[in-house]
Write an enzyme that holds these catalytic residues in place. Structure first.
Site: not given
Ligand SMILES: [Mg+2]
Length: 257
Positions: A11, A13
């Protein structure tokens, strides 16, 4: 637990980066995994990001080898093609959404021609009008599947403020049409599944690494991946298969340091 993983999906962010900076140790660990011949892919739920923009940012931040970057926008056209074949698509959303749908070989249908749509794609639409909302709802009610990048209800902006997100518009269409949306982004399977395809690695031999239990861990588990929660402040054991506080810890567990 991670030493025999052949692929790692990260992932972005809150995990690989915060805003415009990589998290501590991310560059070293990610590059070590890549050099060790492990597959590395990146994904984000951002409904307006294109994969080439994400790749460019990763390379600018020092990961020159970054190749596999996936966003809901990028795979939406592919998901429509896989599930429904070449389609006539009514797009309610940003010009980027229209562009990716057309690039995947589908025909775009104008708002006035909504009755000809065989699929409705709804993203965040800064030009939303009652007419556009009505066309999407009526096409979906008539049987055109409703497809969306994500169902995030808010788009966070500065100082804790927000704008209505893609999910708020999808909710309106869904309520009026009486149908549930097909969600392409996390935590639904398509983004994870296509990331594994790109890496050429089976789910059981891959780990999903992210900072969200609801989105990254839940989504990874759903497709059969091992799950790693990145939690610098710590987390309850059992929140994921593995909880790491740092990228250095991840590197040790993966056997690359
Ligand atoms: Mg995230």
């Amino acid at each position: 637990m991670l030493a025999d993983c052949r692929g790692f999906v990260f992932d972005l962010d809150g995990c690989v980066w915060q805003g415009d900076a990589l998290n501590p140790g991310a560059a070293e660990t990610l590059t070590a995994l890549h050099r060790a011949g492990r597959g590395v892919a990146f994904l984000t739920n951002n409904s307006r990001a294109r994969s080439q923009d994400v790749r460019t940012k990763l390379r600018r931040l020092g990961l020159e080898w970054a190749e596999h970057t996936l966003t809901p926008l990028e795979i939406l056209g592919q998901v429509i093609a896989e599930r429904f074949g070449p389609s006539r698509v009514l797009v309610i959303g940003a010009p980027e959404l229209e562009a990716v749908v057309a690039a995947a070989g589908h025909q775009l249908v104008s708002v006035a021609d909504f009755r000809k749509a065989t699929v409705v794609a709804v993203g965040n639409d800064f030009d939303l009008s009652y007419e556009r909302l009505g066309a999407a709802a009526r096409a979906a009610a008539a049987g055109a599947p409703l497809v969306t990048p994500n169902v995030d209800t808010r788009l966070p902006i500065e100082n804790g403020d927000f704008l209505p997100g893609c999910g708020a518009i999808v909710a309106a269409v869904s309520a009026a049409a009486g149908v549930a949306p097909i969600v392409v982004g996390k935590p639904e399977p398509p983004l994870f599944r296509i990331a594994l395809e790109r890496l050429g690695v089976a789910a059981a031999q891959a780990a999903m690494v992210g900072d969200s239990v609801e989105s990254d861990v839940a989504g990874g588990r759903r497709v059969g991946m091992r799950t790693v929660l990145y939690a610098p402040a710590g987390a309850a054991p059992g929140a994921a298969d593995v909880v790491v506080r740092s990228f250095a810890e991840l590197a040790r567990l993966a056997g690359v340091r």
